[in-house]
Design a protein around this motif. Structure first.
Motif, mmCIF file in Angstrom:
data_model
loop_
_atom_site.group_PDB
_atom_site.id
_atom_site.type_symbol
_atom_site.label_atom_id
_atom_site.label_comp_id
_atom_site.label_asym_id
_atom_site.label_seq_id
_atom_site.Cartn_x
_atom_site.Cartn_y
_atom_site.Cartn_z
ATOM 1 N N ILE A 1 15.797 13.713 -0.010
ATOM 2 C CA ILE A 1 15.485 14.239 -1.336
ATOM 3 C C ILE A 1 15.486 13.126 -2.379
ATOM 4 O O ILE A 1 15.987 12.023 -2.140
ATOM 5 C CB ILE A 1 16.481 15.337 -1.758
ATOM 6 N N ALA A 2 14.923 13.442 -3.537
ATOM 7 C CA ALA A 2 14.960 12.545 -4.690
ATOM 8 C C ALA A 2 15.990 13.076 -5.671
ATOM 9 O O ALA A 2 15.904 14.238 -6.102
ATOM 10 C CB ALA A 2 13.591 12.467 -5.353
ATOM 11 N N ALA A 3 16.962 12.249 -6.029
ATOM 12 C CA ALA A 3 18.029 12.701 -6.925
ATOM 13 C C ALA A 3 17.475 13.101 -8.286
ATOM 14 O O ALA A 3 17.968 14.041 -8.918
ATOM 15 C CB ALA A 3 19.080 11.607 -7.076
ATOM 16 N N ASP A 4 16.441 12.411 -8.762
ATOM 17 C CA ASP A 4 15.897 12.693 -10.091
ATOM 18 C C ASP A 4 15.286 14.087 -10.189
ATOM 19 O O ASP A 4 15.119 14.604 -11.293
ATOM 20 C CB ASP A 4 14.831 11.645 -10.447
ATOM 21 N N LEU A 5 14.936 14.691 -9.045
ATOM 22 C CA LEU A 5 14.319 16.015 -9.052
ATOM 23 C C LEU A 5 15.328 17.137 -8.803
ATOM 24 O O LEU A 5 14.946 18.303 -8.723
ATOM 25 C CB LEU A 5 13.211 16.081 -7.998
ATOM 26 N N ILE A 6 16.603 16.791 -8.651
ATOM 27 C CA ILE A 6 17.626 17.823 -8.437
ATOM 28 C C ILE A 6 17.872 18.561 -9.747
ATOM 29 O O ILE A 6 18.171 17.957 -10.773
ATOM 30 C CB ILE A 6 18.943 17.186 -7.935
ATOM 31 N N ASP A 7 17.714 19.882 -9.700
ATOM 32 C CA ASP A 7 18.002 20.686 -10.887
ATOM 33 C C ASP A 7 19.221 21.572 -10.620
ATOM 34 O O ASP A 7 19.787 21.577 -9.534
ATOM 35 C CB ASP A 7 16.780 21.505 -11.302
ATOM 36 N N GLN A 8 19.615 22.344 -11.608
ATOM 37 C CA GLN A 8 20.822 23.163 -11.490
ATOM 38 C C GLN A 8 20.693 24.242 -10.428
ATOM 39 O O GLN A 8 21.673 24.587 -9.755
ATOM 40 C CB GLN A 8 21.164 23.791 -12.854
ATOM 41 N N ASP A 9 19.485 24.781 -10.245
ATOM 42 C CA ASP A 9 19.286 25.814 -9.232
ATOM 43 C C ASP A 9 19.503 25.242 -7.837
ATOM 44 O O ASP A 9 20.147 25.865 -6.987
ATOM 45 C CB ASP A 9 17.870 26.394 -9.360
ATOM 46 N N GLU B 1 17.412 -2.815 -12.610
ATOM 47 C CA GLU B 1 16.242 -2.273 -13.306
ATOM 48 C C GLU B 1 14.969 -3.114 -13.132
ATOM 49 O O GLU B 1 13.895 -2.556 -12.888
ATOM 50 C CB GLU B 1 16.554 -2.091 -14.799
ATOM 51 N N PRO B 2 15.021 -4.458 -13.252
ATOM 52 C CA PRO B 2 13.784 -5.228 -13.033
ATOM 53 C C PRO B 2 13.212 -5.027 -11.626
ATOM 54 O O PRO B 2 11.984 -5.011 -11.443
ATOM 55 C CB PRO B 2 14.236 -6.680 -13.257
ATOM 56 N N THR B 3 14.085 -4.876 -10.641
ATOM 57 C CA THR B 3 13.629 -4.625 -9.271
ATOM 58 C C THR B 3 12.949 -3.270 -9.173
ATOM 59 O O THR B 3 11.870 -3.136 -8.576
ATOM 60 C CB THR B 3 14.809 -4.704 -8.289
ATOM 61 N N LEU B 4 13.559 -2.247 -9.734
ATOM 62 C CA LEU B 4 12.972 -0.910 -9.693
ATOM 63 C C LEU B 4 11.601 -0.895 -10.351
ATOM 64 O O LEU B 4 10.666 -0.248 -9.860
ATOM 65 C CB LEU B 4 13.905 0.092 -10.375
ATOM 66 N N LYS B 5 11.470 -1.617 -11.443
ATOM 67 C CA LYS B 5 10.179 -1.691 -12.125
ATOM 68 C C LYS B 5 9.151 -2.418 -11.265
ATOM 69 O O LYS B 5 7.985 -2.010 -11.169
ATOM 70 C CB LYS B 5 10.344 -2.406 -13.475
ATOM 71 N N ALA B 6 9.583 -3.498 -10.591
ATOM 72 C CA ALA B 6 8.657 -4.284 -9.763
ATOM 73 C C ALA B 6 8.121 -3.486 -8.586
ATOM 74 O O ALA B 6 6.990 -3.705 -8.144
ATOM 75 C CB ALA B 6 9.360 -5.559 -9.275
ATOM 76 N N ILE B 7 8.932 -2.564 -8.050
ATOM 77 C CA ILE B 7 8.494 -1.796 -6.879
ATOM 78 C C ILE B 7 7.989 -0.410 -7.272
ATOM 79 O O ILE B 7 7.737 0.434 -6.407
ATOM 80 C CB ILE B 7 9.625 -1.666 -5.835
ATOM 81 N N ASP B 8 7.820 -0.191 -8.567
ATOM 82 C CA ASP B 8 7.256 1.067 -9.072
ATOM 83 C C ASP B 8 8.093 2.264 -8.628
ATOM 84 O O ASP B 8 7.548 3.283 -8.189
ATOM 85 C CB ASP B 8 5.803 1.224 -8.604
ATOM 86 N N ARG B 9 9.402 2.123 -8.742
ATOM 87 C CA ARG B 9 10.298 3.208 -8.341
ATOM 88 C C ARG B 9 10.933 3.832 -9.578
ATOM 89 O O ARG B 9 11.567 3.147 -10.381
ATOM 90 C CB ARG B 9 11.386 2.709 -7.396
ATOM 91 N N ILE B 10 10.770 5.131 -9.685
ATOM 92 C CA ILE B 10 11.350 5.864 -10.804
ATOM 93 C C ILE B 10 12.768 6.292 -10.427
ATOM 94 O O ILE B 10 12.961 6.939 -9.399
ATOM 95 C CB ILE B 10 10.493 7.100 -11.135
ATOM 96 N N GLN B 11 13.738 5.925 -11.268
ATOM 97 C CA GLN B 11 15.113 6.302 -10.934
ATOM 98 C C GLN B 11 16.020 6.205 -12.144
ATOM 99 O O GLN B 11 15.973 5.228 -12.896
ATOM 100 C CB GLN B 11 15.665 5.390 -9.830
ATOM 101 N N ASP B 12 16.834 7.218 -12.314
ATOM 102 C CA ASP B 12 17.895 7.217 -13.323
ATOM 103 C C ASP B 12 19.201 7.238 -12.540
ATOM 104 O O ASP B 12 19.671 8.300 -12.133
ATOM 105 C CB ASP B 12 17.751 8.439 -14.223
ATOM 106 N N PHE B 13 19.802 6.061 -12.329
ATOM 107 C CA PHE B 13 20.971 6.006 -11.465
ATOM 108 C C PHE B 13 22.163 6.742 -12.071
ATOM 109 O O PHE B 13 22.982 7.311 -11.339
ATOM 110 C CB PHE B 13 21.359 4.564 -11.141
#
Length: 567
Positions: free
Chosen positions: A251-259, A283-295
């Protein structure tokens, strides 16, 4: 009658190959059979078995872990038989020209519809080179036919027919194709169309697996919760199943909602396992690999999931990504370990053919192996020596933490060592100084390694008690190394005056110390296990192993008359 054999070569015997089963089921032709092997089998043995089938066509499912094995097989089949050789799978889809040096045709991309047309054409004596998605060499040049239409996943039946023989193996199941993200290191970024089977169909299929007593079902969906309401509905349906079937989702953590969180909170113990790719917190690494993430959000939701103690969580890290040197990776490692997931997998960047990462190698100085699995050797940010160091850390992480043997020891020792990476690196350096190879160390030797390392920290007594605690929390009473035992005189006295309530559930006629342990600790272990917070002070605990599962723990007190009481 013509015969077509689809061949799967798995990494382990416990694994199953879903691709060849989907192809066989979809085409619906009795002339199509399947054969499964593992890369640990002798190639000559596999070759002889395949040749004895006398197939007219052999089709191979090719991945990075089996490509070299399969090329060797097909080269021999080519020399010794007249059969047509077909390959499909991610490893050959994006490198058809190389694959065609070892086979006659490559089926590129999604396979069901194209393979069904290939089978129909072959059985009818028609030209298979007209089939969509087929690649072949023509006059020394690669020819690639236009792709077949995508299939409707709703119409794709689950492919496991003979589940009675697969109960103790890992069942791979697919409920969606494509991915909402475009991470540069992943081939899923090449699949632009995200498609789902309905929750109703998925629930029917996996309920069937549970009713048949399958031990584990692993969803191969790249992002199971890409449609959060659908994902929550499936998890809630699983919560109604009986039996022991486990379900694994990526799963992707960023898409986890309360339900979805609530559905997980309601899950039965041991039914759900989650794999969440963090990969890096730089953060620079995440941007370089085009990965969306809010740790920060990842940390928050994973801790909430873990707080219910019913779902196992597996977090992923990748070493060797662009712009992440050793210092940055150490921080990513510490960030992810600190979350507290039961498993943290340290992987290494693989520059997969067809992935966007191929186009980034020059920009970031990425040099990888030319042979599968195409693992990174070094980059502009991290040296070859540093990556070798990380491989040593990875092994210790697997043995000590991911094994589940020293979960609490690791978290407490990391505080004393000023970081998780620092703790594992200290163990690595100790092994170097002692000229010892951890791969040759048994479980007792590993315990003694940790024991000696704790002597380097100010909280030695606490950390040694943490080692004992991890040993005592195993499902069955384990024999610790003698150096770890305390051997206090009152332990023998306890069994002579053991409280009656502790003996009631034990096997009659058996010595109680065979099914229990009693030990003193310098901190309140029940408080720590429940809250994660240390509350220091001497206390005595009784561990009851009669259930064969996680032991039941009772705090004890000795009265002045030497009688023992459960607190």
């Amino acid at each position: 009658m013509k015969k077509i054999v689809l061949v799967g070569v798995n990494a382990k015997f416990a694994h199953t190959n879903p691709a060849i089963r989907y192809l066989q089921q979809y085409c619906g032709q009795e002339q199509v059979q399947i054969a499964e092997y593992t890369i640990n089998m002798e190639p000559e043995q596999v070759y002889e078995q395949l040749r004895s089938m006398q197939a007219d066509v052999y089709g191979f499912s090719v991945y990075i872990w089996n490509v070299n094995y399969i090329y060797a097989l097909t080269d021999k089949l080519r020399r010794q038989t007249n059969a047509l050789l077909l390959m499909g799978g991610p490893e050959v889809t994006f490198d058809a020209e190389t694959a065609l040096q070892h086979c006659d045709y490559v089926l590129s991309g999604e396979g069901e519809e194209a393979f069904a047309q290939f089978v129909q054409a072959f059985l009818n004596g028609q030209d298979v080179r007209r089939v969509p998605s087929i690649c072949f060499m023509q006059q020394g040049k690669l020819h690639r036919n236009p792709p077949a239409d995508y299939i409707d996943l709703e119409q794709l039946a689950q492919p496991y027919v003979d589940l009675d023989n697969l109960k103790r193996r890992l069942i791979y199941y697919e409920s969606s194709r494509g991915c909402p993200f475009s991470c540069a290191y992943c081939l899923s970024s090449a699949e632009k169309q995200l498609r789902f089977a309905s929750a109703e169909k998925v629930c029917r299929d996996i309920r069937h697996f549970a009713e048949k007593g399958v031990m584990k079902v692993k969803f191969v969906d790249r992002t199971f919760n890409a449609d959060p309401p659908r994902a929550a509905r499936i998890v809630r349906d699983i919560n109604t199943y009986g039996g022991q079937t486990e379900f694994h989702f990526e799963i992707a953590a960023d898409l986890i909602d309360q339900d979805f969180l609530q559905a997980l909170a309601e899950a039965k113990q041991g039914k759900i396992q989650l794999e969440i790719g963090v990969q890096s917190t730089h953060e620079p690494t995440l941007k370089a690999i085009d990965r969306i993430q809010d740790f920060a959000y990842t940390r928050q939701v994973v801790r909430e999931i873990l707080s219910h103690k019913n779902v196992k969580v597996h977090l992923d890290l990748i070493a060797g990504l662009p712009l992440e040197g050793l210092a940055e990776f150490r921080k990513s490692f510490d960030d992810v370990m600190e979350v507290g997931a039961q498993v943290v997998q340290l992987g290494f960047l693989k520059v997969l053919k067809g992935s966007p990462m191929e186009q980034l190698t020059e920009r970031y100085g990425i040099v990888s192996s030319e042979q599968a699995p195409y693992e990174v050797k070094y980059t502009d940010a991290i040296t070859e020596e540093q990556l070798l160091e990380l491989h040593e850390i990875e092994y210790l992480l697997e043995r000590i933490y991911n094994s589940g043997l020293y979960y609490y020891t690791t978290h407490l020792a990391a505080s004393a060592a000023e970081g998780y990476y620092a703790f594992f690196d200290a163990l690595r350096c100790r092994l170097k100084q002692e000229h010892r190879n951890p791969r040759q160390m048994g479980e007792q030797e590993l315990a003694l390694l940790l024991w000696r390392q704790m002597e380097a920290y100010p909280q030695e007594e606490l950390l040694k008690d943490a080692i004992r605690l991890d040993w005592f929390l195993r499902p069955r009473r384990a024999q610790m190394p003698a150096a770890l035992e305390k051997h206090a005189p009152w332990q023998r006295e306890f069994y002579a005056h053991m409280p009656e309530q502790l003996t009631q559930g034990m096997p009659k006629g058996k010595r109680p110390w065979h099914y229990s342990r009693i030990e003193s600790f310098c901190f309140d272990i029940l408080h720590y296990l429940q809250t994660g917070c240390l509350k220091q002070g001497q206390a005595i605990y009784f561990f009851d192993y009669t259930s064969g599962k996680t032991p039941e723990i009772f705090p004890l007190r000795r009265a002045e008359d030497k009688l023992w009481q459960c607190i």
